[in-house]
Design a protein around this motif. Structure first.
Motif, PDB file in Angstrom:
ATOM      1  N   HIS A   1     -27.626  10.540  -0.800  1.00  0.00           N
ATOM      2  CA  HIS A   1     -28.545  10.837  -1.901  1.00  0.00           C
ATOM      3  C   HIS A   1     -29.720   9.853  -1.913  1.00  0.00           C
ATOM      4  CE1 HIS A   1     -29.920  12.049  -5.873  1.00  0.00           C
ATOM      5  NE2 HIS A   1     -29.904  10.781  -6.219  1.00  0.00           N
ATOM      6  N   HIS A   2     -29.434   8.607  -1.642  1.00  0.00           N
ATOM      7  CA  HIS A   2     -30.478   7.578  -1.659  1.00  0.00           C
ATOM      8  C   HIS A   2     -31.452   7.699  -0.483  1.00  0.00           C
ATOM      9  CE1 HIS A   2     -32.315   3.707  -2.515  1.00  0.00           C
ATOM     10  NE2 HIS A   2     -32.266   3.484  -1.224  1.00  0.00           N
ATOM     11  N   ALA A   3     -30.910   7.950   0.714  1.00  0.00           N
ATOM     12  CA  ALA A   3     -31.732   7.856   1.926  1.00  0.00           C
ATOM     13  C   ALA A   3     -32.320   9.188   2.406  1.00  0.00           C
ATOM     14  CB  ALA A   3     -30.912   7.236   3.055  1.00  0.00           C
ATOM     15  N   ASP A   4     -31.798  10.306   1.952  1.00  0.00           N
ATOM     16  CA  ASP A   4     -32.241  11.622   2.433  1.00  0.00           C
ATOM     17  C   ASP A   4     -33.539  12.029   1.733  1.00  0.00           C
ATOM     18  OD1 ASP A   4     -32.404  14.143   3.563  1.00  0.00           O
ATOM     19  OD2 ASP A   4     -30.839  15.004   2.293  1.00  0.00           O
ATOM     20  N   ALA A   5     -34.651  11.538   2.258  1.00  0.00           N
ATOM     21  CA  ALA A   5     -35.956  11.734   1.621  1.00  0.00           C
ATOM     22  C   ALA A   5     -36.386  13.202   1.558  1.00  0.00           C
ATOM     23  CB  ALA A   5     -37.020  10.919   2.349  1.00  0.00           C
ATOM     24  N   ASN A   6     -36.077  13.980   2.592  1.00  0.00           N
ATOM     25  CA  ASN A   6     -36.544  15.371   2.598  1.00  0.00           C
ATOM     26  C   ASN A   6     -35.526  16.345   2.018  1.00  0.00           C
ATOM     27  OD1 ASN A   6     -34.662  15.625   4.648  1.00  0.00           O
ATOM     28  ND2 ASN A   6     -36.154  16.014   6.270  1.00  0.00           N
ATOM     29  N   GLY A   7     -34.364  15.860   1.609  1.00  0.00           N
ATOM     30  CA  GLY A   7     -33.378  16.688   0.918  1.00  0.00           C
ATOM     31  C   GLY A   7     -32.665  17.715   1.773  1.00  0.00           C
ATOM     32  N   ASP A   8     -32.638  17.522   3.100  1.00  0.00           N
ATOM     33  CA  ASP A   8     -31.987  18.521   3.954  1.00  0.00           C
ATOM     34  C   ASP A   8     -30.489  18.275   4.143  1.00  0.00           C
ATOM     35  OD1 ASP A   8     -32.082  16.320   5.633  1.00  0.00           O
ATOM     36  OD2 ASP A   8     -33.041  17.369   7.304  1.00  0.00           O
TER      37      ASP A   8
END
Length: 87
Positions: free
Chosen positions: A57-64
């Motif tokens: 949740h913290h590191a997945d910037a593009n939400g894929d």
């Protein structure tokens, strides 16, 4: 005879990224939640499922739903800040 002292040294971000990249068991260049969970468990971290969800949740910037190479820096920073010194 002197007993050797064990000293914990924090890993650098590059060392952490190398460690995390080994979690990519299917070789697609991305770290899925399942791969992250299994990898964190292999490091001896308790509650690896919960920790994997939080880290993703913290590191997945593009939400894929996966951590790609561009997001690896953020994941390494998160792991370092949250769980401190890792061997």
């Amino acid at each position: 005879m002197r007993k050797a002292r064990q000293v914990e040294v924090p890993l650098t971000e590059e060392q952490l990224k190398g460690m995390i990249r080994r979690f990519d068991t299917d070789g697609d260049g991305k770290i899925s939640r399942k791969e992250l969970k299994v990898g964190l468990r292999s490091l001896g971290l308790r509650f690896s499922g919960f920790r994997a969800i939080r880290a993703l949740h913290h590191a997945d910037a593009n939400g894929d739903g996966v951590i790609n190479d561009d997001e690896m820096n953020e994941l390494a920073k998160y792991v370092s800040n949250k769980w401190g010194r890792m061997r």
